[in-house]
Design a protein around this motif. Structure first.
Motif, PDB file in Angstrom:
ATOM      1  N   MET A 221       0.861  -1.172   0.000  1.00 64.94           N
ATOM      2  CA  MET A 221       0.000   0.000   0.000  1.00 64.94           C
ATOM      3  C   MET A 221       0.901   1.227   0.000  1.00 64.94           C
ATOM      4  O   MET A 221       1.746   1.371   0.886  1.00 64.94           O
ATOM      5  CB  MET A 221      -0.891   0.020   1.255  1.00 64.94           C
ATOM      6  CG  MET A 221      -1.721  -1.228   1.494  1.00 64.94           C
ATOM      7  SD  MET A 221      -2.598  -1.844   0.058  1.00 64.94           S
ATOM      8  CE  MET A 221      -3.491  -0.401  -0.432  1.00 64.94           C
ATOM      9  N   SER A 222       0.720   2.093  -0.989  1.00 64.87           N
ATOM     10  CA  SER A 222       1.626   3.237  -1.118  1.00 64.87           C
ATOM     11  C   SER A 222       0.999   4.286  -2.026  1.00 64.87           C
ATOM     12  O   SER A 222       0.376   3.938  -3.033  1.00 64.87           O
ATOM     13  CB  SER A 222       2.937   2.729  -1.730  1.00 64.87           C
ATOM     14  OG  SER A 222       3.531   3.707  -2.531  1.00 64.87           O
TER      15      SER A 222
ATOM     16  N   ILE B 231      -4.783   3.948  -2.892  1.00 62.42           N
ATOM     17  CA  ILE B 231      -6.249   4.030  -2.907  1.00 62.42           C
ATOM     18  C   ILE B 231      -6.731   5.379  -3.427  1.00 62.42           C
ATOM     19  O   ILE B 231      -7.936   5.612  -3.518  1.00 62.42           O
ATOM     20  CB  ILE B 231      -6.899   3.712  -1.537  1.00 62.42           C
ATOM     21  CG1 ILE B 231      -6.444   4.685  -0.446  1.00 62.42           C
ATOM     22  CG2 ILE B 231      -6.639   2.271  -1.155  1.00 62.42           C
ATOM     23  CD1 ILE B 231      -7.376   4.691   0.753  1.00 62.42           C
ATOM     24  N   GLY B 232      -5.840   6.281  -3.777  1.00 61.87           N
ATOM     25  CA  GLY B 232      -6.276   7.563  -4.331  1.00 61.87           C
ATOM     26  C   GLY B 232      -5.165   8.593  -4.246  1.00 61.87           C
ATOM     27  O   GLY B 232      -4.150   8.376  -3.587  1.00 61.87           O
TER      28      GLY B 232
ATOM     29  N   TYR C  27      -3.984  11.104  -2.652  1.00 60.51           N
ATOM     30  CA  TYR C  27      -3.788  11.853  -1.411  1.00 60.51           C
ATOM     31  C   TYR C  27      -2.852  11.014  -0.559  1.00 60.51           C
ATOM     32  O   TYR C  27      -2.671   9.821  -0.818  1.00 60.51           O
ATOM     33  CB  TYR C  27      -5.126  12.082  -0.681  1.00 60.51           C
ATOM     34  CG  TYR C  27      -6.050  10.906  -0.781  1.00 60.51           C
ATOM     35  CD1 TYR C  27      -7.078  10.885  -1.726  1.00 60.51           C
ATOM     36  CD2 TYR C  27      -5.865   9.781   0.025  1.00 60.51           C
ATOM     37  CE1 TYR C  27      -7.902   9.774  -1.851  1.00 60.51           C
ATOM     38  CE2 TYR C  27      -6.683   8.680  -0.093  1.00 60.51           C
ATOM     39  CZ  TYR C  27      -7.708   8.685  -1.034  1.00 60.51           C
ATOM     40  OH  TYR C  27      -8.510   7.590  -1.162  1.00 60.51           O
TER      41      TYR C  27
ATOM     42  N   LEU D 254      -1.815   9.436   3.067  1.00 65.13           N
ATOM     43  CA  LEU D 254      -2.234   9.045   4.421  1.00 65.13           C
ATOM     44  C   LEU D 254      -0.992   8.950   5.306  1.00 65.13           C
ATOM     45  O   LEU D 254       0.128   8.905   4.802  1.00 65.13           O
ATOM     46  CB  LEU D 254      -2.936   7.687   4.363  1.00 65.13           C
ATOM     47  CG  LEU D 254      -4.109   7.589   3.391  1.00 65.13           C
ATOM     48  CD1 LEU D 254      -4.525   6.131   3.202  1.00 65.13           C
ATOM     49  CD2 LEU D 254      -5.279   8.423   3.889  1.00 65.13           C
TER      50      LEU D 254
ATOM     51  N   ALA E 217      -5.538   2.204   4.147  1.00 67.70           N
ATOM     52  CA  ALA E 217      -5.629   1.819   2.734  1.00 67.70           C
ATOM     53  C   ALA E 217      -5.785   0.299   2.606  1.00 67.70           C
ATOM     54  O   ALA E 217      -6.570  -0.191   1.787  1.00 67.70           O
ATOM     55  CB  ALA E 217      -4.389   2.299   1.975  1.00 67.70           C
TER      56      ALA E 217
HETATM   57  N1  ADE Z   1      -0.127   5.247   2.188  1.00 66.34           N
HETATM   58  C1  ADE Z   1      -0.153   6.588   2.270  1.00 66.34           C
HETATM   59  N2  ADE Z   1      -1.006   7.108   1.397  1.00 66.34           N
HETATM   60  C2  ADE Z   1      -1.554   6.074   0.696  1.00 66.34           C
HETATM   61  C3  ADE Z   1      -2.492   5.973  -0.354  1.00 66.34           C
HETATM   62  N3  ADE Z   1      -3.070   7.040  -0.908  1.00 66.34           N
HETATM   63  N4  ADE Z   1      -2.808   4.744  -0.801  1.00 66.34           N
HETATM   64  C4  ADE Z   1      -2.230   3.645  -0.268  1.00 66.34           C
HETATM   65  N5  ADE Z   1      -1.333   3.684   0.731  1.00 66.34           N
HETATM   66  C5  ADE Z   1      -0.995   4.884   1.213  1.00 66.34           C
END
Ligand code: ADE
Length: 228
Positions: free
Chosen positions: A87-88, A133-134, A136, A138, A144
């Motif tokens: 997840m990134s 996941i989008g 932005y 996190l 996510a």
């Molecule tokens: N980690 C930080 N932001 C993320 C994002 N938008 N999607 C998945 N993992 C994340």
């Protein structure tokens, strides 16, 4: 299906996984979700999992050793092969079509990334797919990972009850879902569209399709273009 999550913050998922449809799906044996604390795979007594970046710069970077050890151990817990997903915010965007594809997998291993990043060798040699996941950022990938679990598990056969259906979801046919109404037929002077009370199912279906097409064009023209 079996889902493993490797994270520094398993507590962010514990409660959420017990609730409603996901909780029921696990109780019914349709999916197993296992949470793993990445720090348990650190090799030093302070349980350190990150370090300063080579070449300088702000922030800390997740180290190779604990993540490789975690994925190798988690993999060995079940003979089914598992796709390893990071997840990134730097990954390709997670969409309904990806959720659908992954709902056919026997196993997923999700890694929740760190606020500041991780050693590139993890991405090159351990991870099969990097997913966002989008657009932005996190604080970490755990929420996510929860989004991915939720979107995938609800598509597994038997997870949604009779009254619930994934077939008419927004995105499932490339269009956003149109409006829905329930009783009363009039509320504060606002009436339910007459056609829905007409009993003419063919006309109602055509009306719904028309609403879906128009809403998609208005709100998400990118979706409509992608499909037509
Ligand atoms: N980690 C930080 N932001 C993320 C994002 N938008 N999607 C998945 N993992 C994340």
């Amino acid at each position: 299906m079996r889902i493993d999550v490797i994270t520094l913050f398993p507590g962010m998922l514990e409660g959420a996984l017990q609730e409603t449809i996901l909780g029921r799906a696990q109780q019914a044996g349709l999916v197993e979700v296992h949470l793993h604390q990445l720090r348990d795979y650190a090799t030093d007594k302070h349980r350190i999992v990150d370090d300063r970046p080579y070449g300088g710069g702000p922030g800390m970077v997740l180290k190779c050793e604990p993540l490789f050890a975690a994925v190798e151990d988690v993999r060995s817990k079940d003979p089914r092969p598992g796709k390893v997903v990071l997840m990134s915010p730097g990954g390709k965007v997670f969409r309904q079509a990806v959720a659908q594809e992954w709902s056919n997998q026997e196993r997923l291993i999700l890694i929740s990334g760190h606020y500041e990043g991780l050693d590139e060798r993890i991405i090159e040699h351990l991870v099969d797919e990097e997913v966002s996941i989008g657009d932005y950022v996190l604080t970490n990938g755990t929420v996510a990972a929860m989004v991915v679990i939720d979107a995938v598990v609800r598509l597994l056969p038997g997870v949604l009850g009779n009254g619930e259906s994934a077939g008419s979801d927004s995105f499932s046919d490339g269009f956003l879902e149109g409006p829905q109404y329930t009783r009363p037929p009039e509320f504060r002077g606002w009436k339910v569209p007459e056609i829905l009370l007409s009993g003419d199912h063919a006309k109602i279906a055509a009306w719904r399709q028309d609403c879906a097409v128009r809403k998609t064009a208005r709100v998400r023209p990118d979706l409509k273009q992608a499909k037509t």
